[in-house]
Every structure is written in structure tokens, then in C-alpha cells.
Motif scaffolding. Structure first.
Motif, short mmCIF file in Angstrom:
data_model
loop_
_atom_site.label_atom_id
_atom_site.label_comp_id
_atom_site.label_asym_id
_atom_site.label_seq_id
_atom_site.Cartn_x
_atom_site.Cartn_y
_atom_site.Cartn_z
N CYS A 31 -2.71 28.43 26.64
CA CYS A 31 -3.64 28.90 25.61
C CYS A 31 -5.04 28.28 25.71
CB CYS A 31 -3.07 28.61 24.23
SG CYS A 31 -1.59 29.57 23.88
N LYS A 32 -5.33 27.51 26.75
CA LYS A 32 -6.64 26.86 26.85
C LYS A 32 -7.80 27.85 26.75
CE LYS A 32 -6.03 22.37 28.75
NZ LYS A 32 -6.32 21.43 29.79
N SER A 35 -4.74 33.19 24.60
CA SER A 35 -3.62 33.97 25.11
C SER A 35 -2.94 34.72 23.98
CB SER A 35 -2.62 33.02 25.79
OG SER A 35 -1.68 33.73 26.53
N LEU A 36 -2.45 35.91 24.29
CA LEU A 36 -1.67 36.68 23.33
C LEU A 36 -0.25 36.10 23.25
CD1 LEU A 36 -2.71 40.24 24.47
CD2 LEU A 36 -3.38 39.13 22.34
N LYS A 37 0.41 36.35 22.12
CA LYS A 37 1.77 35.85 21.92
C LYS A 37 2.71 36.31 23.03
CE LYS A 37 3.40 35.92 17.74
NZ LYS A 37 4.05 36.32 16.48
N THR A 38 2.60 37.56 23.43
CA THR A 38 3.50 38.07 24.47
C THR A 38 3.26 37.36 25.80
OG1 THR A 38 1.97 39.89 24.90
CG2 THR A 38 3.86 40.36 23.48
N ARG A 62 -2.48 21.81 13.92
CA ARG A 62 -3.87 22.03 14.34
C ARG A 62 -4.08 21.81 15.84
NH1 ARG A 62 -4.51 18.35 10.24
NH2 ARG A 62 -5.75 17.05 11.60
N LEU A 63 -3.03 22.10 16.63
CA LEU A 63 -3.15 22.04 18.09
C LEU A 63 -3.51 23.40 18.67
CD1 LEU A 63 -0.05 19.78 18.84
CD2 LEU A 63 -2.44 19.08 18.70
N LEU A 64 -3.29 24.46 17.88
CA LEU A 64 -3.65 25.84 18.24
C LEU A 64 -4.44 26.46 17.11
CD1 LEU A 64 -0.54 27.83 19.64
CD2 LEU A 64 -2.56 27.07 20.90
N ASP A 65 -5.31 27.40 17.47
CA ASP A 65 -6.05 28.22 16.51
C ASP A 65 -5.70 29.68 16.76
OD1 ASP A 65 -7.54 26.55 14.88
OD2 ASP A 65 -9.24 26.49 16.27
N GLU A 66 -5.73 30.48 15.69
CA GLU A 66 -5.59 31.93 15.81
C GLU A 66 -6.98 32.54 15.87
OE1 GLU A 66 -1.90 33.67 13.40
OE2 GLU A 66 -3.26 32.46 12.17
N VAL A 67 -7.19 33.44 16.82
CA VAL A 67 -8.48 34.11 16.97
C VAL A 67 -8.21 35.60 17.06
CG1 VAL A 67 -10.55 34.31 18.38
CG2 VAL A 67 -9.35 32.12 18.26
N LYS A 68 -8.79 36.37 16.15
CA LYS A 68 -8.63 37.84 16.19
C LYS A 68 -9.36 38.39 17.41
CE LYS A 68 -7.09 38.92 11.84
NZ LYS A 68 -6.16 39.86 11.40
N THR A 69 -8.71 39.33 18.12
CA THR A 69 -9.35 39.93 19.29
C THR A 69 -10.46 40.89 18.86
OG1 THR A 69 -7.63 41.61 19.37
CG2 THR A 69 -7.35 39.70 20.79
N VAL A 70 -10.21 41.65 17.82
CA VAL A 70 -11.19 42.57 17.23
C VAL A 70 -11.00 42.46 15.73
CG1 VAL A 70 -11.93 44.98 17.07
CG2 VAL A 70 -10.99 44.13 19.20
N TYR A 78 -4.26 33.15 20.71
CA TYR A 78 -4.01 31.77 20.31
C TYR A 78 -4.75 30.90 21.31
CZ TYR A 78 -0.59 33.79 17.28
OH TYR A 78 0.00 34.54 16.30
N LYS A 79 -5.55 29.98 20.77
CA LYS A 79 -6.40 29.15 21.62
C LYS A 79 -6.18 27.68 21.30
CE LYS A 79 -10.89 28.93 23.53
NZ LYS A 79 -12.07 29.58 23.88
#
Length: 99
Positions: A31-32, A35-38, A62-70, A78-79
Motif C-alpha cells: 500500500c505504499k 492499493s485497492l482492497k482486491t 493509523r498505519l493505513l489511510d483510506e483514499v477515495k479514487t473518485v 488504501y495508502k
């Protein structure tokens, strides 16, 4: 993060033959750049239930963030956060010591 150790014991440990710290490190590496969940699921060789548990755990820590693609999309990337990058760096240092 009250009770996070309880969460780890109940929901992460024992999800397969790999250690949960190894899996967390691998997910954070995948996820650096986002990356999508799949993609996480396939690259980390996890099933959908496992990947969901790990992602939720990493988000809470707080090791990952959710980022909307659109904006209106349900698809999310997930980043790895700065804290997550710190984890992977330290994890590799420890791995070198034990190898």
C-alpha cells in the motif's frame, strides 16, 4: 487504542501459517503507493474476510489511510501512512537482527 491488544489476540493472531506481523508488513509495503482492497487481497494471498480484518486493524492503528479514487466512487485506495512507513522500517531492522 484502548483494548487494541485484545483486538489483536481475537482477530489477527492465528489467521494462517504466516505471522501477523509479517502480514502487516507485507500489506503496508503493498500500500505504499496506494492499493485497492482486491489488489491487497491477491498480492498478500489473503481471503476477503482476512484482508478486511487486517485493513480495519491498520486503519484503527493509523498505519493505513483510506483514499477515495473518485469523489462519488465507492472504490477506495488504501495508502500507508507515515506511521506505517515507520513500522515497515523498524520491522526490517528487526528482521535483519534475527536473520
Amino acid at each position: 487504542m484502548n483494548g487494541s491488544a485484545d483486538f489483536i489476540d481475537r482477530n489477527v493472531i492465528g489467521w494462517g501459517n504466516r505471522g501477523w506481523l509479517d502480514i502487516i508488513d507485507f500489506i503496508l509495503e503493498v500500500c505504499k503507493n496506494g492499493s485497492l482492497k482486491t489488489h491487497i487481497m491477491y498480492k498478500c494471498n489473503l481471503n476477503s474476510k482476512q484482508v478486511e480484518r487486517y485493513i480495519q486493524f491498520l486503519l484503527r492503528c493509523r498505519l493505513l489511510d483510506e483514499v477515495k479514487t473518485v469523489e462519488d466512487s465507492k472504490r477506495q485506495l488504501y495508502k500507508t501512512t507515515d506511521l506505517g512507513r515507520k513500522y515497515t522500517g523498524r520491522y526490517k531492522e528487526l528482521a535483519e537482527i534475527f536473520n
